[in-house]
Design an enzyme around this catalytic site. Structure first.
Site, PDB file in Angstrom:
ATOM      1  N   ASN A 199       7.246  65.050  58.344  1.00  0.00           N
ATOM      2  CA  ASN A 199       7.319  63.404  58.423  1.00  0.00           C
ATOM      3  C   ASN A 199       8.541  63.029  57.637  1.00  0.00           C
ATOM      4  OD1 ASN A 199       6.718  60.761  58.333  1.00  0.00           O
ATOM      5  ND2 ASN A 199       5.131  60.980  56.609  1.00  0.00           N
ATOM      6  N   TRP A 200       9.508  62.715  58.968  1.00  0.00           N
ATOM      7  CA  TRP A 200      10.606  62.121  58.294  1.00  0.00           C
ATOM      8  C   TRP A 200      10.684  60.706  57.673  1.00  0.00           C
ATOM      9  CZ3 TRP A 200      15.017  63.626  62.430  1.00  0.00           C
ATOM     10  CH2 TRP A 200      15.056  65.016  62.280  1.00  0.00           C
ATOM     11  N   LYS A 201       9.503  60.030  57.837  1.00  0.00           N
ATOM     12  CA  LYS A 201       9.520  58.678  57.264  1.00  0.00           C
ATOM     13  C   LYS A 201      10.786  57.934  58.023  1.00  0.00           C
ATOM     14  CE  LYS A 201       7.162  60.636  53.504  1.00  0.00           C
ATOM     15  NZ  LYS A 201       6.813  60.489  52.060  1.00  0.00           N
ATOM     16  N   HIS A 233      -0.974  56.696  56.964  1.00  0.00           N
ATOM     17  CA  HIS A 233      -0.479  57.204  55.783  1.00  0.00           C
ATOM     18  C   HIS A 233      -0.270  56.219  54.505  1.00  0.00           C
ATOM     19  CE1 HIS A 233       3.121  58.648  53.156  1.00  0.00           C
ATOM     20  NE2 HIS A 233       3.016  59.574  54.085  1.00  0.00           N
ATOM     21  N   GLU A 286       1.874  55.274  52.704  1.00  0.00           N
ATOM     22  CA  GLU A 286       2.928  54.125  52.738  1.00  0.00           C
ATOM     23  C   GLU A 286       2.707  53.121  53.517  1.00  0.00           C
ATOM     24  OE1 GLU A 286       5.903  57.116  53.283  1.00  0.00           O
ATOM     25  OE2 GLU A 286       5.455  57.692  51.116  1.00  0.00           O
ATOM     26  N   GLU A 304      -3.481  63.812  51.056  1.00  0.00           N
ATOM     27  CA  GLU A 304      -2.048  63.498  50.460  1.00  0.00           C
ATOM     28  C   GLU A 304      -2.435  62.666  49.296  1.00  0.00           C
ATOM     29  OE1 GLU A 304       1.180  63.850  53.346  1.00  0.00           O
ATOM     30  OE2 GLU A 304       0.585  61.754  53.526  1.00  0.00           O
ATOM     31  N   GLY A 350       6.292  62.557  47.208  1.00  0.00           N
ATOM     32  CA  GLY A 350       7.839  62.253  46.635  1.00  0.00           C
ATOM     33  C   GLY A 350       7.961  62.206  45.409  1.00  0.00           C
ATOM     34  N   SER A 373       4.767  66.531  48.184  1.00  0.00           N
ATOM     35  CA  SER A 373       5.785  67.510  47.417  1.00  0.00           C
ATOM     36  C   SER A 373       5.680  68.965  47.603  1.00  0.00           C
ATOM     37  CB  SER A 373       5.858  67.216  45.886  1.00  0.00           C
ATOM     38  OG  SER A 373       5.980  65.892  45.487  1.00  0.00           O
ATOM     39  N   GLY A 385       7.035  65.779  53.723  1.00  0.00           N
ATOM     40  CA  GLY A 385       7.861  64.693  53.742  1.00  0.00           C
ATOM     41  C   GLY A 385       9.463  65.136  53.614  1.00  0.00           C
ATOM     42  N   GLY A 386       9.886  64.882  52.159  1.00  0.00           N
ATOM     43  CA  GLY A 386      11.397  65.173  52.130  1.00  0.00           C
ATOM     44  C   GLY A 386      11.769  66.557  52.449  1.00  0.00           C
TER      45      GLY A 386
END
Ligand code: PGA
Length: 252
Positions: A12-14, A96, A98, A168, A174, A213, A234-235
């Site tokens: 997930n590149w967000k 998600h 976010e 999650e 993150g 993470s 993510g990251g």
């Protein structure tokens, strides 16, 4: 029983990345040996069309990060299921944390989005997970159960069988603070037990991902847990080599 479920790892590149990053990601993955898990890329919506054509000679699947619950019309800025299918998406993330926070998305809205995806022939990756204060109060199971129940109410057993669920915990997203393999496994087992109350085959078939993470250095011990079928990353998905290592850490 466990190997009825094919592992899945989604990046997930967000709101990160660029045409350039997409190009290097595609070049990297088109030169790699096959990966046992389903590998999914979720770039920002504006890059989905480019990603679809560039990924067509790789095994990487394509997912959106969100979708509208509406089918068409006066919804400025939104993207429909039909549009996602039109540009070659097979899946979409919904719920998600976010989006739940930034756009005040309710459990009911997330469930409607999941239903819209199923109706349009796409696979929803439904995200659930508790904030830190809920875990500190020991109420994480009730919190996640309420998020999931809204989705369970909208879908038949046959429809639910197509869904992917990603657990999650918000405190792990993150932050570098991963849930321990035991914490993650405990919640995954709880989710599978909720599913078994609906249908025992469903509980064995549905894929449950862990997110928060995940890195190349901790993926293996998380994915080794019996009820964890892969991850939502993510990251670490922004670095092709690291993302590949995470994908290869999933159970074959
Ligand atoms: P993270 O994000 O891997 O950067 O913690 C996970 C996610 O939000 O899907």
């Amino acid at each position: 029983m466990q190997n009825v479920r094919k592992s899945l790892v989604a990046g997930n590149w967000k709101m990160n990345g660029s045409k350039q990053l997409l190009q290097s990601f595609v070049e990297y993955f088109s030169q790699r040996e096959p990966i046992a898990a389903d590998v999914v890329l979720c770039p920002p919506a504006v890059y989905l069309g480019q990603a679809s054509s560039q990924l067509s000679n790789t095994d990487v699947l394509l997912a959106a990060q969100d979708v509208s619950a509406n089918s068409e019309g006066a919804h400025t800025g939104d993207v429909s299921v039909t549009m996602l299918r039109d540009v070659g998406c097979q899946m979409a993330i919904v719920g998600h944390s976010e989006r739940r926070t930034d756009h005040a998305e309710s459990n009911a809205l997330v469930a409607k989005k999941a239903k819209a995806l199923i109706d349009g022939g796409l696979i929803p990756i439904v995200c659930v997970g508790e904030p830190l204060e809920v875990r500190q109060a020991g109420e994480e199971e009730a919190y996640v159960e309420a998020q999931l129940k809204a989705v369970f109410e909208q879908l038949s057993v046959a429809e639910l069988a197509k869904v992917v669920i990603a657990y999650e915990p918000i405190w792990a997203i993150g932050t570098g603070q991963t849930a321990s393999p035991e914490q993650a496994q405990a919640m995954h087992a709880f989710i599978r037990q909720l599913l078994s109350q609906i249908d025992s085959d469903l509980a064995q078939e549905i894929r449950l991902l862990y997110g928060g993470s995940v890195k190349a250095s901790n993926a293996q011990e998380l994915f080794a847990q019996i009820d964890i079928d892969g991850g939502l990353i993510g990251g670490a998905s922004l670095k092709p080599e690291e993302f590949e290592a995470i994908c290869r850490a999933a159970k074959a």
